[in-house]
Design a protein around this motif. Structure first.
Motif, PDB file in Angstrom:
ATOM      1  N   TYR A 307      24.553   8.627  67.241  1.00 47.94           N
ATOM      2  CA  TYR A 307      25.987   8.373  67.491  1.00 47.94           C
ATOM      3  C   TYR A 307      26.179   7.086  68.296  1.00 47.94           C
ATOM      4  O   TYR A 307      27.082   6.293  68.028  1.00 47.94           O
ATOM      5  N   LEU A 308      25.323   6.876  69.301  1.00 53.75           N
ATOM      6  CA  LEU A 308      25.451   5.673  70.141  1.00 53.75           C
ATOM      7  C   LEU A 308      25.228   4.411  69.309  1.00 53.75           C
ATOM      8  O   LEU A 308      25.992   3.449  69.409  1.00 53.75           O
ATOM      9  N   PHE A 309      24.179   4.435  68.496  1.00 46.62           N
ATOM     10  CA  PHE A 309      23.867   3.246  67.694  1.00 46.62           C
ATOM     11  C   PHE A 309      24.959   2.998  66.650  1.00 46.62           C
ATOM     12  O   PHE A 309      25.343   1.856  66.412  1.00 46.62           O
ATOM     13  N   GLN A 310      25.423   4.084  66.033  1.00 47.85           N
ATOM     14  CA  GLN A 310      26.489   3.910  65.031  1.00 47.85           C
ATOM     15  C   GLN A 310      27.716   3.266  65.642  1.00 47.85           C
ATOM     16  O   GLN A 310      28.257   2.300  65.121  1.00 47.85           O
ATOM     17  N   ARG A 311      28.137   3.836  66.757  1.00 53.48           N
ATOM     18  CA  ARG A 311      29.374   3.346  67.366  1.00 53.48           C
ATOM     19  C   ARG A 311      29.221   1.938  67.913  1.00 53.48           C
ATOM     20  O   ARG A 311      30.110   1.103  67.759  1.00 53.48           O
ATOM     21  N   GLY A 467      30.659  21.701  68.766  1.00 51.28           N
ATOM     22  CA  GLY A 467      31.084  20.399  69.275  1.00 51.28           C
ATOM     23  C   GLY A 467      31.512  19.547  68.095  1.00 51.28           C
ATOM     24  O   GLY A 467      31.388  19.978  66.935  1.00 51.28           O
ATOM     25  N   ARG A 468      32.028  18.382  68.393  1.00 52.96           N
ATOM     26  CA  ARG A 468      32.336  17.415  67.331  1.00 52.96           C
ATOM     27  C   ARG A 468      31.813  16.058  67.759  1.00 52.96           C
ATOM     28  O   ARG A 468      31.698  15.783  68.966  1.00 52.96           O
ATOM     29  N   GLY A 469      31.520  15.213  66.775  1.00 49.24           N
ATOM     30  CA  GLY A 469      31.059  13.857  67.089  1.00 49.24           C
ATOM     31  C   GLY A 469      29.855  13.893  67.997  1.00 49.24           C
ATOM     32  O   GLY A 469      28.928  14.694  67.828  1.00 49.24           O
ATOM     33  N   ILE A 470      29.897  13.093  69.035  1.00 48.75           N
ATOM     34  CA  ILE A 470      28.745  12.978  69.927  1.00 48.75           C
ATOM     35  C   ILE A 470      28.516  14.262  70.732  1.00 48.75           C
ATOM     36  O   ILE A 470      27.478  14.432  71.369  1.00 48.75           O
ATOM     37  N   GLY A 471      29.485  15.195  70.639  1.00 52.45           N
ATOM     38  CA  GLY A 471      29.301  16.506  71.280  1.00 52.45           C
ATOM     39  C   GLY A 471      28.420  17.452  70.466  1.00 52.45           C
ATOM     40  O   GLY A 471      27.943  18.468  70.998  1.00 52.45           O
ATOM     41  N   GLU A 491      23.402  29.834  68.243  1.00 55.39           N
ATOM     42  CA  GLU A 491      23.522  28.866  67.156  1.00 55.39           C
ATOM     43  C   GLU A 491      24.372  27.709  67.622  1.00 55.39           C
ATOM     44  O   GLU A 491      25.437  27.918  68.201  1.00 55.39           O
ATOM     45  N   GLY A 492      23.901  26.516  67.354  1.00 54.98           N
ATOM     46  CA  GLY A 492      24.697  25.336  67.657  1.00 54.98           C
ATOM     47  C   GLY A 492      25.130  24.706  66.355  1.00 54.98           C
ATOM     48  O   GLY A 492      24.342  24.623  65.411  1.00 54.98           O
ATOM     49  N   LEU A 493      26.389  24.292  66.276  1.00 53.74           N
ATOM     50  CA  LEU A 493      26.847  23.691  65.018  1.00 53.74           C
ATOM     51  C   LEU A 493      28.038  22.769  65.263  1.00 53.74           C
ATOM     52  O   LEU A 493      28.674  22.832  66.325  1.00 53.74           O
ATOM     53  N   SER A 494      28.305  21.939  64.256  1.00 54.29           N
ATOM     54  CA  SER A 494      29.477  21.090  64.389  1.00 54.29           C
ATOM     55  C   SER A 494      30.678  21.972  64.095  1.00 54.29           C
ATOM     56  O   SER A 494      30.652  22.807  63.176  1.00 54.29           O
ATOM     57  N   ALA A 495      31.738  21.775  64.873  1.00 59.45           N
ATOM     58  CA  ALA A 495      32.880  22.685  64.794  1.00 59.45           C
ATOM     59  C   ALA A 495      33.481  22.717  63.387  1.00 59.45           C
ATOM     60  O   ALA A 495      33.985  23.750  62.939  1.00 59.45           O
ATOM     61  N   GLY A 496      33.396  21.586  62.680  1.00 59.36           N
ATOM     62  CA  GLY A 496      33.931  21.526  61.329  1.00 59.36           C
ATOM     63  C   GLY A 496      33.255  22.509  60.383  1.00 59.36           C
ATOM     64  O   GLY A 496      33.815  22.905  59.363  1.00 59.36           O
ATOM     65  N   GLU A 497      32.047  22.907  60.710  1.00 58.44           N
ATOM     66  CA  GLU A 497      31.279  23.822  59.863  1.00 58.44           C
ATOM     67  C   GLU A 497      31.713  25.282  60.023  1.00 58.44           C
ATOM     68  O   GLU A 497      31.417  26.114  59.170  1.00 58.44           O
ATOM     69  N   LEU A 498      32.391  25.565  61.129  1.00 62.07           N
ATOM     70  CA  LEU A 498      32.712  26.967  61.437  1.00 62.07           C
ATOM     71  C   LEU A 498      33.301  27.708  60.249  1.00 62.07           C
ATOM     72  O   LEU A 498      32.832  28.766  59.847  1.00 62.07           O
ATOM     73  N   PRO A 517      34.212  16.977  75.180  1.00 62.46           N
ATOM     74  CA  PRO A 517      34.484  15.741  75.935  1.00 62.46           C
ATOM     75  C   PRO A 517      35.698  15.026  75.367  1.00 62.46           C
ATOM     76  O   PRO A 517      36.146  15.360  74.257  1.00 62.46           O
ATOM     77  N   PRO A 518      36.237  14.037  76.086  1.00 60.86           N
ATOM     78  CA  PRO A 518      37.352  13.282  75.511  1.00 60.86           C
ATOM     79  C   PRO A 518      36.893  12.558  74.258  1.00 60.86           C
ATOM     80  O   PRO A 518      35.703  12.298  74.092  1.00 60.86           O
ATOM     81  N   GLY A 519      37.824  12.251  73.364  1.00 55.81           N
ATOM     82  CA  GLY A 519      37.422  11.522  72.160  1.00 55.81           C
ATOM     83  C   GLY A 519      38.400  11.757  71.038  1.00 55.81           C
ATOM     84  O   GLY A 519      39.298  12.599  71.144  1.00 55.81           O
ATOM     85  N   LYS A 520      38.185  11.014  69.938  1.00 52.62           N
ATOM     86  CA  LYS A 520      39.203  11.035  68.883  1.00 52.62           C
ATOM     87  C   LYS A 520      39.289  12.383  68.151  1.00 52.62           C
ATOM     88  O   LYS A 520      40.273  12.636  67.474  1.00 52.62           O
ATOM     89  N   THR A 521      38.264  13.242  68.281  1.00 53.84           N
ATOM     90  CA  THR A 521      38.338  14.518  67.556  1.00 53.84           C
ATOM     91  C   THR A 521      38.617  15.697  68.486  1.00 53.84           C
ATOM     92  O   THR A 521      38.502  16.851  68.064  1.00 53.84           O
ATOM     93  N   LEU A 522      38.995  15.395  69.727  1.00 54.73           N
ATOM     94  CA  LEU A 522      39.222  16.506  70.662  1.00 54.73           C
ATOM     95  C   LEU A 522      40.304  17.463  70.140  1.00 54.73           C
ATOM     96  O   LEU A 522      40.149  18.689  70.216  1.00 54.73           O
TER      97      LEU A 522
END
Ligand code: F6R
Length: 602
Positions: A307-311, A467-471, A491-498, A517-522
């Motif tokens: 995520y860091l490198f992409q951004r 979480g979403r994004g870097i979360g 289980e850990g997953l991206s929230a979009g998968e729920l 965390p703060p961010g565009k997908t909060l």
């Protein structure tokens, strides 16, 4: 996975060795044993169980002799029991040895030796080595030649400590793909799998490389090449870690101590790399094709790195588990590839194999490592150290957050070179990174509240982390910490998968931890938390936004932090939740069942 400690000098060897074994227990703890030597010959005591039990049961502390070798085991071949515990000896009882690693070709060697009349007592791969040396000794003129002849027949990984009754002034140590380091004292010498085992006595060390062996007496040491027998020139390094750093400093567990060491470790990771990062960034900024390889928690650090490198650098690294990379990516790596290997121990078998593959294809290999002098540092073209100090708890904590520091610094610096992000923003990030140690300190003050939260969760069967994004990697890491030490399914997953399946598992009272965390997908994440809540989930939200109060049954209130830096502070409450749940459920968080600190076999 095992730990080895050897001693030769004037002290009672068993005392030095028992202390060393206690410090090596993180490498394995299903059985242990010691061999000592005196003028009467060799003395072996061993058995299944932890060191402290064996001190009582077989009286490890009353063994005679001023030279000896100890071993703490994590079984690979042969179940953990008294007979399979190391040391193992030959038919004559004059040769005894301990081993860390796996001998791949032990079956044919064992068959051959059985035909020649050797008498095996254990089910281990290790025992064949003792008999093989015994066999070679029949024709070799001396023990050292027999040892070399025998060992060059072995395939696999091994670190060995070997004692021979007829040579009362020396011990032998061999390294091939398993760690081994010599400790150089005054009138005494040591060898061990890891420095803390003898750090109380000396901080002057020599790291052995693969294919080397050492002969130590109380006043001398010599490192030689296993194949040729020729002397190898080695330098003595001084280790700055104090023994106190390697011990618990009053905390009930190493894991808690290491969680609390994070503000300091993060600072050290920043300052320890300030000068190097710009140089390294210049060396690697030109690579467009990038792979991040790692396992477990280090893999989660790699995901944050992505995520860091992409951004920041606008380049998309491929993140792959090293165990997959080593077999699936062979044709994709070339001399235009950069491979960044992330490994705390620097000894993880899969990560080392992935690095070796990359090297064989002339790729550039950068390693992010904690353990100084470990194998990864010797394979890599460039190494950046996390400077987290020794991590004894099996669950990675401070080594994870310090890996994140390095990835952040690298991404910022490469973005500067490539001009892929606003200079002001990069300056701000760097400035705020310097505040992260203080932010982490303030989060550690939430410890008591988190322990109370854990009280309410201790009977739960499942916990979900989203979480979403870097979360997302933080959610994955929270779940990994929980399952490995509390043994609660997580289980850990991206929230979009729920909605795409896992939501079906949410019922009344199931805890759902949201990394917010703060961010565009909060806002999207808040929507996901609401959905879960509507299905009865008990929501525990880690974040700083006011809006979270509406959806959180429990809010772990975080200080404000820049989104791209959030993975460092946001993992802290998740580490604490896992730690307290492990303790509340009666587990030893430092020594989770079935796991060991460094996974040196595939
Ligand atoms: C989990 C943990 C492991 C390690 C993994 C890789 O808490 O510690 O998942 O992260 O075994 O180890 P290293 O980083 O030594 O390569």
């Amino acid at each position: 996975m095992c730990g080895i400690i050897g001693y030769i000098g004037e002290r009672p060897a068993c005392e030095v060795i028992v202390k060393g074994l206690r410090r090596l227990e993180y490498r394995g703890y299903d059985s242990a044993g010691i061999v000592t030597g005196d003028l009467k010959g060799l003395h072996i005591r061993k058995g299944a169980g932890r060191i402290d039990e064996l001190v009582k049961r077989v009286d490890l502390l009353s063994m005679p002799g001023n030279r000896g070798i100890g071993h703490t085991r994590w079984a690979t071949h042969g179940v953990p029991n008294d007979i399979n515990a190391h040391p193992h000896s030959d038919c004559t009882g004059k040769i005894a040895l301990v081993h860390n690693g796996i001998i791949e070709n032990y079956e044919p060697i064992r068959r051959e030796l059985l035909e020649k009349g050797h008498n095996f007592r254990s089910d281990t791969d290790t025992e064949v080595i003792a008999h093989l040396i015994e066999e070679e000794l029949k024709t070799a003129g001396d023990f050292e030649t027999a040892l070399r002849r025998a060992l060059t027949k072995l395939k696999g990984s091994f670190a060995l400590g070997i004692i021979y009754a007829d040579e009362p002034d020396r011990l032998y140590f061999v390294r091939n793909e398993s760690p081994l380091v010599l400790g150089i004292g005054e009138g005494e010498n040591f060898a061990a799998s890891d420095v803390p085992a003898f750090l109380e006595y000396t901080n002057r060390v020599i790291f052995l490389d693969d294919g080397e062996y050492a002969v130590i007496t109380k006043d001398s040491w010599e490192v030689k090449n296993l194949k040729t027998g020729e002397r190898v020139e080695k330098g003595i390094q001084t280790i700055e870690w104090s023994l106190e750093m390697a011990e618990k400093s009053g905390y009930p567990h190493f894991m808690l101590k290491e969680i609390y060491e994070q503000p300091k470790a993060i600072k050290d990771a920043i300052y320890g790399n300030l000068e190097l990062i710009p140089k390294v960034a210049r060396e690697i900024a030109g690579y467009e094709k990038m792979y991040f390889v790692a396992m477990g928690t280090s893999y989660h650090a790699a995901l944050v790195g992505k995520y860091l490198f992409q951004r920041l650098t606008k380049r998309v690294p491929v993140v792959e588990e090293a165990s997959e990379f080593r077999y699936e990516f062979e044709d994709l790596v070339d001399d235009k590839t950069l491979v960044i290997a992330i490994t705390q121990s620097g000894e993880t078998a899969d990560t080392l194999a992935a690095m070796k593959l990359a090297k064989s294809k002339d790729a550039k290999v950068l390693a992010i490592v904690n353990v100084v002098g470990s194998m990864a540092t010797r394979i890599a073209d460039i190494t950046l150290y996390t400077h987290a100090g020794p991590e004894i708890g099996v669950a990675a904590t401070k080594t994870y957050t310090t890996q994140l520091v390095i990835l952040t610094l690298l991404a910022i610096e490469i973005a500067r070179i490539l001009k892929t992000a606003e200079k002001e923003f990069l300056d701000l990030l760097e400035k705020e990174l310097n505040n992260v140690p203080d932010i982490v300190s303030s989060i550690l003050e939430l410890n008591e509240g988190i322990r109370e939260l854990a009280e309410n969760l201790k009977e739960k069967r499942d916990v979900f982390y989203i979480g979403r994004g870097i979360g997302v990697p933080t959610a994955l890491e929270g779940a990994l910490k929980l399952k490995e030490i509390s043994y609660i399914h997580a289980e850990g997953l991206s929230a979009g998968e729920l909605k795409h399946g896992p939501l079906a598992l949410l019922e009344e009272g199931v805890p759902l931890v949201a990394v917010a965390p703060p961010g565009k997908t909060l806002n999207k994440l808040i929507g996901n938390i609401e959905e879960a809540k509507a299905r009865g989930a008990r929501t525990i939200v880690v974040g700083s936004s006011e809006e979270l109060k509406r959806v959180a049954d429990t809010l772990i209130a975080m200080p404000p932090v820049e989104e791209l830096l959030s993975p460092i502070p946001y993992v802290i409450p998740l580490q604490l939740i896992a730690y307290h749940l492990a303790v509340l459920r009666g587990n030893d968080p430092d020594k989770p069942r079935n796991l060991a600190k460094s996974v040196t076999v595939e």
